[in-house]
Write an enzyme that holds these catalytic residues in place. Structure first.
Site, PDB file in Angstrom:
ATOM      1  N   TYR A 177       0.822  -1.201   0.000  1.00  0.00           N
ATOM      2  CA  TYR A 177       0.000   0.000   0.000  1.00  0.00           C
ATOM      3  C   TYR A 177       0.860   1.257   0.000  1.00  0.00           C
ATOM      4  CZ  TYR A 177       0.940   0.917   4.968  1.00  0.00           C
ATOM      5  OH  TYR A 177       1.552   1.224   6.161  1.00  0.00           O
ATOM      6  N   LYS A 228       6.443  -2.042   1.998  1.00  0.00           N
ATOM      7  CA  LYS A 228       5.266  -1.372   2.587  1.00  0.00           C
ATOM      8  C   LYS A 228       4.073  -2.316   2.445  1.00  0.00           C
ATOM      9  CE  LYS A 228       3.214   3.234   3.102  1.00  0.00           C
ATOM     10  NZ  LYS A 228       3.318   3.383   4.550  1.00  0.00           N
ATOM     11  N   GLU A 266      12.772   2.322  13.934  1.00  0.00           N
ATOM     12  CA  GLU A 266      11.845   3.391  13.546  1.00  0.00           C
ATOM     13  C   GLU A 266      10.724   3.398  14.566  1.00  0.00           C
ATOM     14  OE1 GLU A 266       9.968   2.564   9.746  1.00  0.00           O
ATOM     15  OE2 GLU A 266       9.784   0.445  10.186  1.00  0.00           O
ATOM     16  N   LEU A 276      11.089   1.240   7.134  1.00  0.00           N
ATOM     17  CA  LEU A 276      10.436   1.665   5.892  1.00  0.00           C
ATOM     18  C   LEU A 276      11.173   2.907   5.365  1.00  0.00           C
ATOM     19  CD1 LEU A 276       7.801   1.077   4.182  1.00  0.00           C
ATOM     20  CD2 LEU A 276       7.029   3.239   5.142  1.00  0.00           C
TER      21      LEU A 276
END
Ligand SMILES: Cc1ncc(COP(=O)(O)O)c(C=O)c1O
Length: 289
Positions: free
Chosen positions: A30, A144, A176, A200
């Protein structure tokens, strides 16, 4: 209005098969694209990251870049808000349940838009609370993927603790956050971990690094120890929806020292302002980035 497999329709009419591998396995990818004044921000970069996610899980891109721009443009025009979040997802499609990727499936393509809610000025002034949690997600966080159960569990743990975000550490190193990248400031230098399979590659992360370079703000992209995170002068999270959001408490303790402790720091404020200027200049340009 939403888009499903070539058609625009109200969300109530959008239906997919229960055998869709997105439903059965979370087998899909996505993107979330911020839209300001009805113009998508960094669209080509989002489409490039989409291509890379699709390549990594071997789904053929169902649309050319031009077609994506056209369809996204129509979704933006068909929804009521000037500032939007465009969510798009591609799954491998419907097939008899079997783990190995079946070949030649028709991917399911879904796009929707929601109103983009900007971080409030009060939140920017107070900063947000975060907790530090072990990063127990899989080792392909560079994809993702719609399989976000780990991220959802971590974000829920943060919410249960009254926090806006969970900042993640793996083997003593910062990775992250559950839905954002992380920057810290120590002794005037901005630090953030390098891109790898453990994070990411954020579009906002790239914009922030461009801003730091363009304004000669001292920074290093390098591994960041958990101890450096916990004793940082400033901590910020970045994402398309949160932009540059200062974190002012970590595990209930104020970030920073002395007078400045528990308040958004000067570097965060400067980068936030530069980010707003950058956005405004890009959105004014006849062909925007
Ligand atoms: C796990 C994770 N990291 C980082 C980000 C930030 O990416 P971007 O700046 O492209 O929104 C996101 C965004 O949703 C995310 O889910």
């Amino acid at each position: 209005m939403v888009y499903l497999n070539g058609e625009f329709m109200p969300v109530e009419r959008a239906k997919i098969s229960v055998l869709d591998r997105g439903f059965i396995f979370g087998d899909g990818v996505y993107e979330v694209i911020p839209v300001y004044s009805r113009r998508p921000f960094r669209l080509q970069e989002h489409l490039a990251r989409l291509q890379s996610s699709l390549d990594m899980i071997r789904i053929g891109n169902p649309h050319s870049s031009a077609k994506w721009s056209e369809v996204i443009g129509k979704i933006i025009a068909d929804n009521p808000w000037s500032d939007q979040n465009v969510y798009l997802q591609i799954t491998r499609g419907a097939a008899k349940r079997d783990h190995a990727f079946p070949k030649d499936l028709k991917p399911t393509v879904f796009i929707m838009a929601n109103e983009l809610i900007h971080p409030t000025p009060e939140l920017m002034q107070s900063g947000a609370a975060a907790i530090v949690l072990p990063d127990f997600r899989w080792l392909r966080c560079d994809i993702k993927s719609t399989s976000l159960l780990g991220n959802c569990m971590l974000r829920t743990q943060a919410a249960d603790a009254g926090c806006a975000e969970a900042i993640l550490v793996r083997d003593g190193l910062l990775t992250e956050a559950s839905a954002s990248n992380v920057f810290i400031v120590r002794n005037g230098t901005v630090l953030t971990p390098p891109k790898s399979h453990l994070i990411l590659p954020g579009i906002t992360y790239d914009v922030v690094l461009e801003i730091l370079r363009a304004n000669a703000i001292a920074h290093e992209v390098r591994l960041v120890a958990e101890s450096e995170l916990r004793s940082a002068d400033e901590v910020w999270v970045t994402s398309s929806s949160r932009e540059v959001l200062p974190i002012t408490t970590l595990d209930g303790k104020p970030v920073g020292r002395g007078e400045a402790a528990g308040k958004p720091g000067p570097v965060a404020q400067r980068v936030y302002d530069l980010y707003q200027q950058f956005k405004a200049s890009v959105m004014r340009a006849p062909t925007h980035a």
